[in-house]
Design an enzyme around this catalytic site. Structure first.
Site, PDB file in Angstrom:
ATOM      1  N   LYS A   1       4.196 -13.794   8.405  1.00 51.38           N
ATOM      2  CA  LYS A   1       5.045 -13.512   7.235  1.00 51.38           C
ATOM      3  C   LYS A   1       6.226 -14.460   7.225  1.00 51.38           C
ATOM      4  CE  LYS A   1       5.744  -9.646   4.280  1.00 51.38           C
ATOM      5  NZ  LYS A   1       6.161  -8.273   4.060  1.00 51.38           N
TER       6      LYS A   1
ATOM      7  N   TRP B   1       3.185 -13.548   2.701  1.00 49.81           N
ATOM      8  CA  TRP B   1       2.130 -13.695   3.698  1.00 49.81           C
ATOM      9  C   TRP B   1       1.511 -15.085   3.738  1.00 49.81           C
ATOM     10  CZ3 TRP B   1       2.274 -10.263   7.198  1.00 49.81           C
ATOM     11  CH2 TRP B   1       2.551  -8.927   6.903  1.00 49.81           C
TER      12      TRP B   1
ATOM     13  N   GLU C   1       0.812  -1.228   0.000  1.00 48.30           N
ATOM     14  CA  GLU C   1       0.000   0.000   0.000  1.00 48.30           C
ATOM     15  C   GLU C   1       0.841   1.271   0.000  1.00 48.30           C
ATOM     16  OE1 GLU C   1      -0.494  -2.667   1.841  1.00 48.30           O
ATOM     17  OE2 GLU C   1      -2.621  -3.015   2.278  1.00 48.30           O
TER      18      GLU C   1
HETATM   19  P1  AMP Z   1       3.664  -6.325   2.086  1.00 49.70           P
HETATM   20  O1  AMP Z   1       2.516  -5.454   1.771  1.00 49.70           O
HETATM   21  O2  AMP Z   1       3.447  -7.734   1.719  1.00 49.70           O
HETATM   22  O3  AMP Z   1       4.914  -5.767   1.501  1.00 49.70           O
HETATM   23  O4  AMP Z   1       3.867  -6.371   3.658  1.00 49.70           O
HETATM   24  C1  AMP Z   1       3.989  -5.205   4.427  1.00 49.70           C
HETATM   25  C2  AMP Z   1       4.151  -5.561   5.870  1.00 49.70           C
HETATM   26  O5  AMP Z   1       5.337  -6.328   6.072  1.00 49.70           O
HETATM   27  C3  AMP Z   1       4.294  -4.394   6.795  1.00 49.70           C
HETATM   28  O6  AMP Z   1       3.057  -3.808   7.128  1.00 49.70           O
HETATM   29  C4  AMP Z   1       4.983  -5.044   7.997  1.00 49.70           C
HETATM   30  O7  AMP Z   1       4.051  -5.748   8.803  1.00 49.70           O
HETATM   31  C5  AMP Z   1       5.897  -6.046   7.332  1.00 49.70           C
HETATM   32  N1  AMP Z   1       7.223  -5.449   7.135  1.00 49.70           N
HETATM   33  C6  AMP Z   1       7.733  -4.917   6.018  1.00 49.70           C
HETATM   34  N2  AMP Z   1       8.994  -4.483   6.214  1.00 49.70           N
HETATM   35  C7  AMP Z   1       9.300  -4.737   7.508  1.00 49.70           C
HETATM   36  C8  AMP Z   1      10.439  -4.508   8.338  1.00 49.70           C
HETATM   37  N3  AMP Z   1      11.553  -3.958   7.874  1.00 49.70           N
HETATM   38  N4  AMP Z   1      10.365  -4.883   9.630  1.00 49.70           N
HETATM   39  C9  AMP Z   1       9.255  -5.458  10.140  1.00 49.70           C
HETATM   40  N5  AMP Z   1       8.142  -5.707   9.408  1.00 49.70           N
HETATM   41  C10 AMP Z   1       8.161  -5.349   8.106  1.00 49.70           C
END
Ligand code: AMP
Length: 541
Positions: free
Chosen positions: A438, A443, A329
């Site tokens: 994750k 996911w 997003e």
């Molecule tokens: P996505 O939309 O699949 O890219 O996932 C996004 C989500 O991944 C975020 O809202 C976080 O919950 C997790 N996420 C992404 N980068 C990090 C990070 N560096 N550290 C911890 N969680 C992360």
């Protein structure tokens, strides 16, 4: 009074146009699915992308129509991006790691007209072909010699574009025109589509190129291991041609040896991927006593960086680690962890502690943390609350209105992450409010697993939670409350999931408890469950 400046619309076709004029000989090196290395200059990419546009126009694709790709990182995949976006059609990147039924659901929801994919994904596409309601044309990334037999009536990509004109009108539509679509299954319910605009993608490109962000230049060689099908390869397919950086595309092979071979052989200076990939690389380097003399920066995100990965890169290999946080997003980059100036000369432990945090937002992204009543919390590095985000490349809602209004009264989007922010603006994720797992950067829906498990006649209630795993960061543990008088086995519970979820979603273990704790509203209390299982170790870890 209006300014008297040119109305230069921010459309993504201008990025490749620029690369073709200013960096025509900089190139993309691709390792194709078959293993061969192919080199494509930006001027060649430009011409191929124009041919893709003409092929799409012949298929009846026009402004706003969706074109799906299921592709590894490659120059051909990039030409599909630019060929689609250039004519105002919408590039829909599909994550091939999803369950085939979910891929079919997404393609139907998006109403994709054309589906372009790598040979690796032919079995998936053949499996779902009868479910696909809108796809008229299937194109496979292959030439006449490598084209696989198929029952789709598919055409080989190279033949599809062969002989077509390299002239095609690009752009000339408003910058708010939709240009990309990516579904995220990171929240509850069906996957939801994030619909990027040309403007948001161009602004995201600008904000990620800065020195404290990705900071690449024309002399760099950038390898996105992060896939083009998940969160836009963190924008690299746009920012590399914008800067003239060479690109190296690893295709389907992401094991330590294959990644090392490209890093070393192609003299990669910047690379980006989720922690799992780096763990595989570091293990390979250590086992074979190898160094990384060319690499200067590695961008790690998608999940929190484990400290040993950070320290290995920084201390053993002298590579600058940039921790990044973002979401589908947020296009996706939201924060990046370059050291603030006052920390540059701090001792190693202070710098490492800082780098474990998710970092600071580049200009164009605003963050705030709030409590449950939406009151803003102080940026003192201690108070933790819901992380909200607003900016030039942040979703304002989902495709077709799914999920309703997602913004608060001030236009901020709730990320589902829980974080603190310090007085220098550095954000640190401390927890996750959303109910998902994750694993290896991708996911797993806890709710999908639970819904299937409770369908088992001997199961009264089921909960899936993420448990730490050294390689995958998290893996699912399924917790079962059996129907009174029943004692189902681990094996029969797992068998009930078989075929209904992607294989890699299968929980690593099943644990039985007398009563799954519920919260005040009757929802499973995951916090209490995580606490209950905090010392539990997966048999696979
Ligand atoms: P996505 O939309 O699949 O890219 O996932 C996004 C989500 O991944 C975020 O809202 C976080 O919950 C997790 N996420 C992404 N980068 C990090 C990070 N560096 N550290 C911890 N969680 C992360």
């Amino acid at each position: 009074m209006l300014g008297i400046m040119q109305d230069w619309q921010l459309t993504t076709d201008k990025i490749l146009d620029h690369a073709n004029r200013i960096h025509p000989d900089r190139q993309i090196t691709t390792r194709r699915v078959g293993g061969e290395i192919v080199r494509t200059s930006y001027s060649e990419l430009y011409n191929i992308s124009k041919q893709v546009s003409n092929a799409l126009i012949d298929e009846g694709v026009g402004l706003g129509d969706r074109v799906a790709t299921l592709g590894w990182n490659s120059a051909r995949h990039m030409s599909s991006w630019y060929g689609t976006m250039g004519i105002g059609a919408v590039l829909h990147t599909i994550n091939p790691r999803l369950h085939p039924d979910q891929i079919a659901w997404i393609a139907n929801h998006a109403e994709d007209k054309v589906m372009i994919f790598d040979t690796s994904f032919l079995p998936i596409v053949e499996q779902i072909k009868d479910q696909l309601k809108t796809v008229k044309t299937f194109v496979i990334y292959a030439d006449a010699a490598t084209m696989p037999a198929n029952n789709l009536g598919a055409v080989a990509f190279d033949l599809w574009i062969d002989g077509r004109s390299t002239v095609s009108k690009w752009g000339d539509f408003p910058e708010n025109t939709a240009c990309g679509l990516c579904y995220t299954s990171g929240t509850t319910g069906n996957p939801k589509g994030v619909l990027y605009s040309h403007r948001s993608n161009v602004l995201h490109t600008f904000l990620t190129m800065g020195k404290d962000a990705m900071g690449m230049g024309a002399e760099d060689v950038v390898m996105p291991v992060v896939p083009m099908f998940h969160a836009n390869a963190w924008g690299l397919a746009l920012s590399c041609p914008a800067t003239g950086a060479n690109m190296v595309m690893p295709g389907a092979q992401m094991d330590g040896a294959s990644i090392y071979e490209l890093l070393d052989g192609e003299k990669v200076t910047i690379t980006a991927a989720v922690p799992t990939v780096w763990l595989m690389l570091l293990t390979y380097l250590q086992e074979n006593n190898l160094k990384l003399p060319h690499l200067r920066k590695v961008i790690i995100g998608g999940s929190a960086i484990p400290e040993r990965i950070l320290r290995a890169f920084e201390q053993d290999y002298e590579v600058d680690v940039i921790h990044a946080w973002g979401m589908t997003e947020t296009s996706p980059l939201g924060t990046l962890g370059s050291l603030p100036p006052h920390m540059l000369n701090a001792d190693i432990d202070t710098r490492m502690t800082q780098k474990l945090k998710q970092g600071r937002p580049p200009f164009g992204v605003e963050l705030k943390i709030v409590d449950d009543e939406n009151n803003e919390l102080p940026n003192d590095g201690k108070a933790a609350g819901k992380l909200l985000v607003r900016g030039a490349a942040i979703a304002a809602g989902y495709f077709k209105g799914d999920g309703g209004n997602v913004l608060d009264d001030n236009g901020f989007f709730d990320t589902g992450d829980v974080a603190n922010i310090d007085e220098f603006g550095t954000m640190q994720i401390t927890d996750r409010a959303k109910d998902v797992i994750k694993s290896g950067g991708e996911w797993i829906s806890s709710i999908d697993i639970e819904n299937i498990a409770v369908g088992h006649p001997k199961v009264a209630n089921a909960a899936a939670i993420g448990i730490y795993h050294p390689k995958w960061d998290e893996r699912p543990l399924l917790i079962i409350q059996a129907v009174e008088g029943e004692s189902p086995s681990r094996e029969e519970i797992l068998a009930s999931l078989d075929g209904k979820i992607a294989k890699w979603w299968t929980p690593d273990d099943v644990q039985f408890i007398d009563e799954i704790p519920l919260g005040a509203t009757g929802k499973i209390n995951k916090l209490a469950l995580r606490e209950h299982f905090k010392d539990y170790k997966l048999p696979t870890a």
